[in-house]
Design a protein around this motif. Sequence first.
Motif, PDB file in Angstrom:
ATOM      1  N   PRO A   1       1.142  -1.295   0.097  1.00 56.42           N
ATOM      2  CA  PRO A   1      -0.145   0.028   0.151  1.00 56.42           C
ATOM      3  C   PRO A   1       0.779   1.232   0.143  1.00 56.42           C
ATOM      4  CG  PRO A   1       0.026  -0.842   2.209  1.00 56.42           C
ATOM      5  CD  PRO A   1       0.794  -1.864   1.204  1.00 56.42           C
ATOM      6  N   PRO A   2       0.251   2.460  -0.324  1.00 60.26           N
ATOM      7  CA  PRO A   2       1.037   3.617  -0.352  1.00 60.26           C
ATOM      8  C   PRO A   2       1.525   3.933   1.050  1.00 60.26           C
ATOM      9  CG  PRO A   2      -1.100   3.944  -1.567  1.00 60.26           C
ATOM     10  CD  PRO A   2      -1.157   2.596  -0.914  1.00 60.26           C
ATOM     11  N   GLY A   3       2.903   4.501   0.833  1.00 61.05           N
ATOM     12  CA  GLY A   3       3.333   4.735   2.205  1.00 61.05           C
ATOM     13  C   GLY A   3       4.152   3.498   3.190  1.00 61.05           C
TER      14      GLY A   3
ATOM     15  N   ILE B   1      11.299  -1.649  -5.554  1.00 64.96           N
ATOM     16  CA  ILE B   1      10.020  -1.823  -4.948  1.00 64.96           C
ATOM     17  C   ILE B   1       9.271  -0.446  -4.947  1.00 64.96           C
ATOM     18  CG2 ILE B   1       8.916  -2.615  -2.926  1.00 64.96           C
ATOM     19  CD1 ILE B   1      10.519  -4.536  -4.122  1.00 64.96           C
ATOM     20  N   ALA B   2       9.698   0.650  -4.947  1.00 59.64           N
ATOM     21  CA  ALA B   2       8.965   1.955  -5.053  1.00 59.64           C
ATOM     22  C   ALA B   2       8.403   2.051  -6.570  1.00 59.64           C
ATOM     23  CB  ALA B   2       9.830   2.986  -4.586  1.00 59.64           C
ATOM     24  N   ALA B   3       9.124   1.555  -7.284  1.00 61.30           N
ATOM     25  CA  ALA B   3       8.622   1.614  -8.792  1.00 61.30           C
ATOM     26  C   ALA B   3       7.265   1.212  -9.033  1.00 61.30           C
ATOM     27  CB  ALA B   3       9.409   1.119  -9.791  1.00 61.30           C
ATOM     28  N   GLY B   4       6.925   0.165  -8.257  1.00 60.87           N
ATOM     29  CA  GLY B   4       5.461  -0.302  -8.206  1.00 60.87           C
ATOM     30  C   GLY B   4       5.189  -1.277  -9.310  1.00 60.87           C
ATOM     31  N   THR B   5       6.075  -1.910  -9.789  1.00 61.68           N
ATOM     32  CA  THR B   5       5.850  -3.109 -10.850  1.00 61.68           C
ATOM     33  C   THR B   5       6.170  -4.232 -10.291  1.00 61.68           C
ATOM     34  OG1 THR B   5       7.928  -2.564 -11.517  1.00 61.68           O
ATOM     35  CG2 THR B   5       6.153  -1.425 -12.847  1.00 61.68           C
ATOM     36  N   PRO B   6       5.485  -5.303 -10.727  1.00 60.29           N
ATOM     37  CA  PRO B   6       5.735  -6.580 -10.145  1.00 60.29           C
ATOM     38  C   PRO B   6       7.221  -7.186 -10.306  1.00 60.29           C
ATOM     39  CG  PRO B   6       3.763  -6.727 -11.193  1.00 60.29           C
ATOM     40  CD  PRO B   6       4.432  -5.446 -11.265  1.00 60.29           C
ATOM     41  N   LEU B   7       7.969  -7.722  -9.367  1.00 58.95           N
ATOM     42  CA  LEU B   7       9.368  -8.448  -9.603  1.00 58.95           C
ATOM     43  C   LEU B   7       9.331  -9.512 -10.384  1.00 58.95           C
ATOM     44  CD1 LEU B   7      10.601  -7.939  -5.722  1.00 58.95           C
ATOM     45  CD2 LEU B   7      10.682  -6.333  -7.580  1.00 58.95           C
ATOM     46  N   ARG B   8       7.922 -10.243 -10.397  1.00 61.80           N
ATOM     47  CA  ARG B   8       7.612 -11.272 -11.322  1.00 61.80           C
ATOM     48  C   ARG B   8       6.219 -11.062 -11.709  1.00 61.80           C
ATOM     49  NH1 ARG B   8      10.721 -16.034  -9.589  1.00 61.80           N
ATOM     50  NH2 ARG B   8       9.879 -17.063 -11.312  1.00 61.80           N
ATOM     51  N   ASP B   9       6.424 -11.135 -13.191  1.00 65.62           N
ATOM     52  CA  ASP B   9       4.953 -11.225 -13.773  1.00 65.62           C
ATOM     53  C   ASP B   9       4.031 -12.260 -13.348  1.00 65.62           C
ATOM     54  OD1 ASP B   9       2.743 -10.791 -15.620  1.00 65.62           O
ATOM     55  OD2 ASP B   9       4.001 -10.820 -17.318  1.00 65.62           O
ATOM     56  N   PRO B  10       2.658 -11.997 -12.808  1.00 67.96           N
ATOM     57  CA  PRO B  10       1.882 -13.051 -12.348  1.00 67.96           C
ATOM     58  C   PRO B  10       1.428 -13.828 -13.593  1.00 67.96           C
ATOM     59  CG  PRO B  10       1.339 -11.196 -11.363  1.00 67.96           C
ATOM     60  CD  PRO B  10       2.430 -10.860 -12.248  1.00 67.96           C
TER      61      PRO B  10
ATOM     62  N   ARG C   1      -4.996   2.248   7.937  1.00 68.20           N
ATOM     63  CA  ARG C   1      -5.789   0.879   7.574  1.00 68.20           C
ATOM     64  C   ARG C   1      -4.897   0.173   6.556  1.00 68.20           C
ATOM     65  NH1 ARG C   1      -8.142  -0.641   2.714  1.00 68.20           N
ATOM     66  NH2 ARG C   1     -10.180  -1.842   2.896  1.00 68.20           N
ATOM     67  N   SER C   2      -4.837  -1.233   6.593  1.00 64.46           N
ATOM     68  CA  SER C   2      -4.229  -2.161   5.867  1.00 64.46           C
ATOM     69  C   SER C   2      -5.053  -3.178   5.155  1.00 64.46           C
ATOM     70  CB  SER C   2      -2.880  -2.833   6.215  1.00 64.46           C
ATOM     71  OG  SER C   2      -3.008  -3.519   7.455  1.00 64.46           O
ATOM     72  N   ALA C   3      -4.940  -3.814   4.232  1.00 65.73           N
ATOM     73  CA  ALA C   3      -5.824  -4.738   3.973  1.00 65.73           C
ATOM     74  C   ALA C   3      -5.245  -5.855   3.189  1.00 65.73           C
ATOM     75  CB  ALA C   3      -6.954  -4.310   2.988  1.00 65.73           C
ATOM     76  N   ALA C   4      -5.973  -6.976   3.261  1.00 56.73           N
ATOM     77  CA  ALA C   4      -5.305  -8.298   2.249  1.00 56.73           C
ATOM     78  C   ALA C   4      -6.415  -8.813   1.714  1.00 56.73           C
ATOM     79  CB  ALA C   4      -4.405  -9.266   3.172  1.00 56.73           C
ATOM     80  N   ALA C   5      -6.588  -9.105   0.339  1.00 55.45           N
ATOM     81  CA  ALA C   5      -7.621  -9.712  -0.162  1.00 55.45           C
ATOM     82  C   ALA C   5      -7.863 -11.365   0.184  1.00 55.45           C
ATOM     83  CB  ALA C   5      -7.252  -9.503  -1.736  1.00 55.45           C
ATOM     84  N   PRO C   6      -8.987 -11.758   0.091  1.00 58.45           N
ATOM     85  CA  PRO C   6      -9.097 -13.201   0.516  1.00 58.45           C
ATOM     86  C   PRO C   6      -8.520 -14.078  -0.366  1.00 58.45           C
ATOM     87  CG  PRO C   6     -11.291 -11.820   0.805  1.00 58.45           C
ATOM     88  CD  PRO C   6     -10.279 -10.878   0.045  1.00 58.45           C
ATOM     89  N   GLY C   7      -8.033 -15.128  -0.242  1.00 57.32           N
ATOM     90  CA  GLY C   7      -7.513 -15.896  -0.996  1.00 57.32           C
ATOM     91  C   GLY C   7      -8.197 -17.412  -1.201  1.00 57.32           C
TER      92      GLY C   7
END
Length: 423
Positions: free
Chosen positions: A150-152, A179-188, A335-341
């Motif tokens: 998340p931001p910050g 990491i700050a660049a906001g692109t995945p280290l591995r393409d899903p 606030r932080s959040a994690a999506a259901p899996g």
Amino acid sequence: MTLGEAVAAQAPLAQRLLDGLAALGADPPGITRDAYGRGENAAHALVAEAGEALGLVAATDAGANLSLRWPGSDPAAKPILIGSHLDSVVQGGNFDGAAGVVAGLAAVAALQAAGIHPRCGIEVLALRCEEAVWFGLGLIGSRCLLARLPPGALDLRHARTGLTLAESIAACGGDPRRIAAGTPLRDPATLGAYLEVHIEQAPQLVEAGAPVALCLANPGNVRHPFIRITGEDAHTGLPHRFRRDAALAGADLALELEKLWLAEEAAGRPMAVTIGRLHTPAERHSLTMVSGRFELSLDLRAYAADHLAALEARLAGIVAEVAARRGVRIDLGARSAAAPGRMDPAILEGFAAAAARAGLPAPRLNSPGSHDANNFAAAGVPTGMLLARNRNGSHNPDEAMETGDLMASVSVLTHWLAERAGE
């Protein structure tokens, strides 16, 4: 050597790694492996050494996650990732997270012992900082890998060292700028699957009399680590009608959330509420003062995104009601959040078939915990989880997974890999 024999032969390897992780994290009465610190770093070194002994190629990514790669014969085939984490809560148990990394190594060793070489690459991952205790944010390693911070987040500070997350990543050989660049280290889209073995965090498998379960889903969560309630300091003799008591407002909020929880469970909608902190500020503890300040933390979790969103809306209403009733201000804070899996249906059925081939009963259960698997599933990577029987829950010194039960999970995992990835 049969596949079953090959799996059984890896029990000493698993035990040796579990014992080694316990020794380096020893912090009586439990285990502490601090994220991005000495404990987690030592655990990564131990696991890397074991992986290299199996001929795996070690690499560290920009989030300082460790990858141990067994190349496949087909460079174009999407790799299968097997992962978990090596950090712990403070004075917790030895198996939460670590069992999954050990299981991945044991499965690779079993395939090698059986003479099975993979068509696609197989990677064992040791993901950084899954536990939220260190930065007030969990699942950090997988968030870094999949660009889900998340931001910050890079400015959050470590609970012990005071270093920011960015500084902590850099100190462990990562690259926070990447990491700050906001692109995945591995393409899903380039990942074939993510698999995770984890100890069961409720006694469901003890109750079922089975050593391993097929996980159906992990809950997502919404977390507020620093809720602050502001009322008005006053003398203890102040009549009730004049009070703006922050402590009672905190208790009121906690009880209202429990009422919500019980009502949802009674309606067949599983969820959980956890309040980890509930206190007046330590520097203002007093026997003879009505406290005008109170603090607490909240973890709210559920198994479906729409249910979690509805619960968060109910939380807002409860907060407003309690604040009005008690005459206080309630600030939910960060606030932080994690999506259901939810686990991939094809992998789930493949695990069921693998368990049958291994001769193992394997009930299907929800996990009560959020895990790195959540982030992979949310990113669109086909994801599967196995739960190993464990008495006494987790996040405490009394975690009690038997190595034989872990090997049952390794057996299911190895049979699945042989069928899915073996040549």
